[in-house]
Design a protein around this motif. Structure first.
Motif, PDB file in Angstrom:
ATOM      1  N   LEU A 139      25.537 -11.131  35.898  1.00  0.00           N
ATOM      2  CA  LEU A 139      26.806 -10.397  35.783  1.00  0.00           C
ATOM      3  C   LEU A 139      27.153  -9.724  37.114  1.00  0.00           C
ATOM      4  O   LEU A 139      28.308  -9.753  37.551  1.00  0.00           O
ATOM      5  CB  LEU A 139      26.715  -9.365  34.666  1.00  0.00           C
ATOM      6  N   LEU A 140      26.166  -9.135  37.770  1.00  0.00           N
ATOM      7  CA  LEU A 140      26.405  -8.513  39.077  1.00  0.00           C
ATOM      8  C   LEU A 140      26.839  -9.555  40.109  1.00  0.00           C
ATOM      9  O   LEU A 140      27.739  -9.306  40.927  1.00  0.00           O
ATOM     10  CB  LEU A 140      25.142  -7.788  39.557  1.00  0.00           C
ATOM     11  N   GLN A 141      26.178 -10.735  40.097  1.00  0.00           N
ATOM     12  CA  GLN A 141      26.570 -11.789  41.026  1.00  0.00           C
ATOM     13  C   GLN A 141      28.014 -12.210  40.804  1.00  0.00           C
ATOM     14  O   GLN A 141      28.777 -12.430  41.757  1.00  0.00           O
ATOM     15  CB  GLN A 141      25.628 -12.992  40.867  1.00  0.00           C
ATOM     16  N   ASP A 142      28.403 -12.312  39.513  1.00  0.00           N
ATOM     17  CA  ASP A 142      29.784 -12.683  39.208  1.00  0.00           C
ATOM     18  C   ASP A 142      30.754 -11.607  39.680  1.00  0.00           C
ATOM     19  O   ASP A 142      31.825 -11.914  40.225  1.00  0.00           O
ATOM     20  CB  ASP A 142      29.922 -12.899  37.698  1.00  0.00           C
ATOM     21  N   MET A 143      30.389 -10.332  39.518  1.00  0.00           N
ATOM     22  CA  MET A 143      31.268  -9.251  39.944  1.00  0.00           C
ATOM     23  C   MET A 143      31.380  -9.183  41.466  1.00  0.00           C
ATOM     24  O   MET A 143      32.436  -8.864  42.022  1.00  0.00           O
ATOM     25  CB  MET A 143      30.753  -7.904  39.395  1.00  0.00           C
ATOM     26  N   VAL A 144      30.289  -9.463  42.165  1.00  0.00           N
ATOM     27  CA  VAL A 144      30.338  -9.460  43.636  1.00  0.00           C
ATOM     28  C   VAL A 144      31.243 -10.575  44.130  1.00  0.00           C
ATOM     29  O   VAL A 144      31.981 -10.419  45.111  1.00  0.00           O
ATOM     30  CB  VAL A 144      28.911  -9.587  44.209  1.00  0.00           C
TER      31      VAL A 144
ATOM     32  N   GLY B  36      39.485  -9.628  29.645  1.00  0.00           N
ATOM     33  CA  GLY B  36      39.616 -10.551  28.525  1.00  0.00           C
ATOM     34  C   GLY B  36      38.545 -10.306  27.479  1.00  0.00           C
ATOM     35  O   GLY B  36      38.089  -9.182  27.274  1.00  0.00           O
ATOM     36  N   TYR B  37      38.117 -11.381  26.807  1.00  0.00           N
ATOM     37  CA  TYR B  37      37.130 -11.266  25.735  1.00  0.00           C
ATOM     38  C   TYR B  37      35.728 -11.312  26.336  1.00  0.00           C
ATOM     39  O   TYR B  37      35.373 -12.245  27.061  1.00  0.00           O
ATOM     40  CB  TYR B  37      37.321 -12.414  24.734  1.00  0.00           C
ATOM     41  N   ILE B  38      34.909 -10.278  26.047  1.00  0.00           N
ATOM     42  CA  ILE B  38      33.565 -10.185  26.637  1.00  0.00           C
ATOM     43  C   ILE B  38      32.543  -9.968  25.527  1.00  0.00           C
ATOM     44  O   ILE B  38      32.882  -9.631  24.396  1.00  0.00           O
ATOM     45  CB  ILE B  38      33.487  -9.035  27.659  1.00  0.00           C
ATOM     46  N   SER B  39      31.267 -10.134  25.888  1.00  0.00           N
ATOM     47  CA  SER B  39      30.178  -9.940  24.929  1.00  0.00           C
ATOM     48  C   SER B  39      29.788  -8.462  24.889  1.00  0.00           C
ATOM     49  O   SER B  39      30.191  -7.667  25.736  1.00  0.00           O
ATOM     50  CB  SER B  39      28.971 -10.800  25.325  1.00  0.00           C
ATOM     51  N   SER B  40      28.945  -8.123  23.896  1.00  0.00           N
ATOM     52  CA  SER B  40      28.506  -6.727  23.764  1.00  0.00           C
ATOM     53  C   SER B  40      27.593  -6.324  24.914  1.00  0.00           C
ATOM     54  O   SER B  40      27.600  -5.168  25.342  1.00  0.00           O
ATOM     55  CB  SER B  40      27.792  -6.540  22.425  1.00  0.00           C
TER      56      SER B  40
ATOM     57  N   ILE C 180      27.799  -7.328  28.080  1.00  0.00           N
ATOM     58  CA  ILE C 180      28.657  -7.017  29.233  1.00  0.00           C
ATOM     59  C   ILE C 180      29.344  -5.671  29.029  1.00  0.00           C
ATOM     60  O   ILE C 180      29.481  -4.871  29.957  1.00  0.00           O
ATOM     61  CB  ILE C 180      29.695  -8.135  29.435  1.00  0.00           C
ATOM     62  N   ARG C 181      29.767  -5.393  27.783  1.00  0.00           N
ATOM     63  CA  ARG C 181      30.396  -4.094  27.519  1.00  0.00           C
ATOM     64  C   ARG C 181      29.422  -2.950  27.784  1.00  0.00           C
ATOM     65  O   ARG C 181      29.796  -1.928  28.370  1.00  0.00           O
ATOM     66  CB  ARG C 181      30.867  -4.030  26.067  1.00  0.00           C
ATOM     67  N   LEU C 182      28.161  -3.101  27.359  1.00  0.00           N
ATOM     68  CA  LEU C 182      27.179  -2.041  27.601  1.00  0.00           C
ATOM     69  C   LEU C 182      26.958  -1.824  29.093  1.00  0.00           C
ATOM     70  O   LEU C 182      26.855  -0.686  29.566  1.00  0.00           O
ATOM     71  CB  LEU C 182      25.853  -2.399  26.920  1.00  0.00           C
ATOM     72  N   SER C 183      26.892  -2.917  29.871  1.00  0.00           N
ATOM     73  CA  SER C 183      26.723  -2.772  31.316  1.00  0.00           C
ATOM     74  C   SER C 183      27.931  -2.079  31.938  1.00  0.00           C
ATOM     75  O   SER C 183      27.783  -1.204  32.805  1.00  0.00           O
ATOM     76  CB  SER C 183      26.524  -4.155  31.949  1.00  0.00           C
ATOM     77  N   LEU C 184      29.143  -2.446  31.514  1.00  0.00           N
ATOM     78  CA  LEU C 184      30.350  -1.790  32.044  1.00  0.00           C
ATOM     79  C   LEU C 184      30.364  -0.301  31.731  1.00  0.00           C
ATOM     80  O   LEU C 184      30.692   0.529  32.587  1.00  0.00           O
ATOM     81  CB  LEU C 184      31.601  -2.459  31.469  1.00  0.00           C
TER      82      LEU C 184
ATOM     83  N   ASN D  19      38.534  -5.988  24.810  1.00  0.00           N
ATOM     84  CA  ASN D  19      38.216  -6.850  23.671  1.00  0.00           C
ATOM     85  C   ASN D  19      36.769  -7.313  23.765  1.00  0.00           C
ATOM     86  O   ASN D  19      36.383  -8.003  24.719  1.00  0.00           O
ATOM     87  CB  ASN D  19      39.150  -8.070  23.647  1.00  0.00           C
ATOM     88  N   CYS D  20      35.951  -6.928  22.790  1.00  0.00           N
ATOM     89  CA  CYS D  20      34.532  -7.269  22.770  1.00  0.00           C
ATOM     90  C   CYS D  20      34.232  -8.017  21.475  1.00  0.00           C
ATOM     91  O   CYS D  20      35.005  -7.998  20.523  1.00  0.00           O
ATOM     92  CB  CYS D  20      33.662  -6.018  22.861  1.00  0.00           C
ATOM     93  N   GLU D  21      33.089  -8.640  21.453  1.00  0.00           N
ATOM     94  CA  GLU D  21      32.703  -9.367  20.258  1.00  0.00           C
ATOM     95  C   GLU D  21      32.360  -8.445  19.106  1.00  0.00           C
ATOM     96  O   GLU D  21      32.322  -8.861  17.946  1.00  0.00           O
ATOM     97  CB  GLU D  21      31.505 -10.266  20.564  1.00  0.00           C
ATOM     98  N   ASP D  22      32.096  -7.150  19.386  1.00  0.00           N
ATOM     99  CA  ASP D  22      31.805  -6.182  18.342  1.00  0.00           C
ATOM    100  C   ASP D  22      32.958  -5.234  18.083  1.00  0.00           C
ATOM    101  O   ASP D  22      32.782  -4.170  17.491  1.00  0.00           O
ATOM    102  CB  ASP D  22      30.548  -5.377  18.694  1.00  0.00           C
ATOM    103  N   GLY D  23      34.173  -5.556  18.550  1.00  0.00           N
ATOM    104  CA  GLY D  23      35.340  -4.725  18.262  1.00  0.00           C
ATOM    105  C   GLY D  23      36.205  -4.525  19.492  1.00  0.00           C
ATOM    106  O   GLY D  23      35.993  -5.134  20.552  1.00  0.00           O
ATOM    107  N   GLU D  24      37.214  -3.676  19.348  1.00  0.00           N
ATOM    108  CA  GLU D  24      38.130  -3.345  20.424  1.00  0.00           C
ATOM    109  C   GLU D  24      37.956  -1.884  20.816  1.00  0.00           C
ATOM    110  O   GLU D  24      37.799  -1.009  19.961  1.00  0.00           O
ATOM    111  CB  GLU D  24      39.587  -3.580  20.003  1.00  0.00           C
TER     112      GLU D  24
END
Length: 510
Positions: free
Chosen positions: A415-420, A431-435, A437-441, A478-483
């Motif tokens: 995830l860090l590599q993608d953000m860099v 957009g739509y992300i996993s739980s 990724i949401r916790l890391s954010l 928007n996450c897989e466990d809610g908004e």
């Protein structure tokens, strides 16, 4: 709330001598009468008027008019009163020969009498927790930020007075109320049974204040951070113009003195809500004190309830019940009595092989043979002999846990590599992300907001910087466990050193 005192402010206060003088009753009666007349807009008083008013109170058996004149001169010497010559006409020769004066309270004496009048009504610390003051302060700061130049005459001064008075009221009332919970009277009440009546309402009152504080504090902090020194100076210029526009007959403060006063007040306001370096803000201390008060109240209530439960003796009831069981002649009667008295016992599930002598379904449980199971003692006392138990082998568990940890860190590294590679990202663009990724954010945003510079560095050497959105810029994540509805933050990712490549290569090898 105040700055460093000056030598002038630490001088001896001669105006307070009459409060503890030998003839304190006479002096205080004179000052109280003149103060009451001052409140009725009757400023300059003659000695005859003062004497007549005091004697109506019937406080003194023998008090001569000459003694009053001596006391008035003494109060003038202590700077409690100001005197001037009475130029009215004289009715007698004695009045013409005797020099006549009129007397007026000095500003110090007015404040002293006002303070003494308030002290007479003090009953404990008092105070209150007013959550609405947070909204008032946040709204006033927003008005300053959005309209720092276009103020009508008198509008800027009124805005500053409302802001600072709300701030002072919030500080004073909250500090006094928390202090009232630590008095000896409050501690005595907290150990009595009567305290249980107040427990629920008191905890709800404190919890409501803490919740409002946590929800509103970020608005105040955000407005203070967005008010630059240029905006602040423009606002204070308008405030000073309003202050200097007032017609004054006494000493007029200079512009430099007013700027110093207002800047000191602004510094107190800002340091109260925003932490400065290693020292926590007064707001965080207030929050911690309120939470400690809630914990203390709950603990006191639990101790009272435990004491009430432990103080009840059931000896007579148990003796009566034991005689009742003793007098029963049939076993079935004893079973029914036990069922009515104790009800169903707590179910316990015991593992083992059940050995039954018959498969009949209609056989009573009382006819079954007991199955013996050894039970370990729950006593805290150590037995002479203890069974030796082997140490469990947790090798597989450790391997599984290590594998899960490595997979989590590997996903965070990707995830860090993608953000860099992206360089920067805003919440509305994700957009739509996993739980995960949401916790890391959320962890990155939390670490940035807790830093004074709004940025931090990861162990891989990535510098994450947070940029706050404008007012009202809200995005939905928007996450897989809610908004999740949140401010539309922007995060930038830059490589600070070569540690990122080394860490990435090491984790890929693992």
């Amino acid at each position: 709330m105040k700055g460093i005192p000056s030598l002038q402010s630490l001088r001896g206060v001669s105006e307070l001598k009459y409060v503890n003088a030998d003839n304190v009753i006479r002096y205080r009666a004179i000052m109280r009468f003149i103060y009451q007349e001052y409140q009725r807009l009757n400023y300059w008083l003659k000695p005859e008027e003062i004497y007549e008013g005091i004697m109506k109170w019937e406080l003194f058996d023998q008090y001569l008019f000459e003694q009053l004149q001596v006391d008035l001169e003494q109060l003038v010497e202590w700077k409690n009163l100001t005197s001037r010559h009475d130029g009215g006409k004289s009715a007698t020769v004695e009045e013409y020969l005797r020099k006549k004066f009129q007397y007026l309270l000095t500003p110090y004496s007015i404040e002293i009498e006002r303070m003494l009048e308030e002290l007479e009504n003090v009953r404990g610390y008092g105070g209150s927790l007013e959550p609405t003051l947070f909204d008032t302060i946040a709204n006033k700061l927003f008005e300053i930020r959005s309209n720092s130049i276009n103020f009508e005459p008198g509008e800027a001064l009124d805005l500053w007075n409302e802001l600072f008075e709300s701030f002072k009221r919030l500080h004073q009332t909250s500090v006094d109320y928390i202090a009232s919970l630590h008095t000896s009277k409050a501690e005595e009440l907290m150990v009595t049974d009567a305290f249980l009546v107040y427990k629920e309402s008191l905890t709800d009152y404190l919890q409501n204040f803490v919740q409002t504080l946590q929800r509103r504090a970020y608005k105040i902090e955000g407005n203070l951070n967005r008010i630059s020194e240029n905006i602040r100076d423009l606002f204070f210029d308008a405030v000073i113009e309003d202050e200097l526009r007032k017609p004054r007959l006494e000493d007029v403060p200079t512009r430099e003195e007013l700027i110093e006063v207002y800047l000191r007040g602004w510094g107190n306001l800002k340091s109260w809500f925003i932490e400065n370096g290693d020292s926590p803000s007064e707001l965080s201390r207030l929050e911690r004190s309120t939470k400690d008060a809630i914990v203390r109240i709950v603990r006191c209530a639990l101790r009272i309830q435990e004491r009430k439960r432990s103080g009840i003796s059931k000896r007579k009831d148990l003796n009566y019940l034991g005689n009742w069981f003793y007098k029963t002649n049939e076993l079935n009667d004893a079973h029914r009595l036990a069922a009515l008295t104790f009800g169903l016992f707590q179910t316990r599930h015991l593992q083992g092989e059940e050995i039954r002598e018959t498969d009949r379904a209609d056989i009573s449980m009382w006819l079954e043979k007991p199955m013996l199971r050894p039970l370990r003692s729950r006593s805290r006392k150590k037995n002479d002999r203890q069974d030796i138990e082997s140490i469990p082998d947790n090798t597989e568990r450790r391997k599984t846990s290590m594998k899960q940890i490595l997979e989590y860190h590997r996903g965070e590294l990707y995830l860090l590599q993608d953000m860099v590679r992206r360089g920067s990202v805003t919440i509305s663009e994700l957009g739509y992300i996993s739980s995960n990724i949401r916790l890391s954010l959320m962890q990155w945003i939390s670490r940035c907001t807790s830093s004074n510079s709004s940025k931090f560095r990861t162990p891989e050497g990535i510098e994450v910087t947070l940029y706050r959105p404008g007012f009202g810029d809200i995005a939905v994540l928007n996450c897989e466990d809610g908004e999740l509805e949140m401010p539309n933050y922007k995060l930038t990712f830059t490589i600070g050193n070569e540690g990122f490549a080394e860490s990435a290569a090491a984790q890929q090898m693992e």
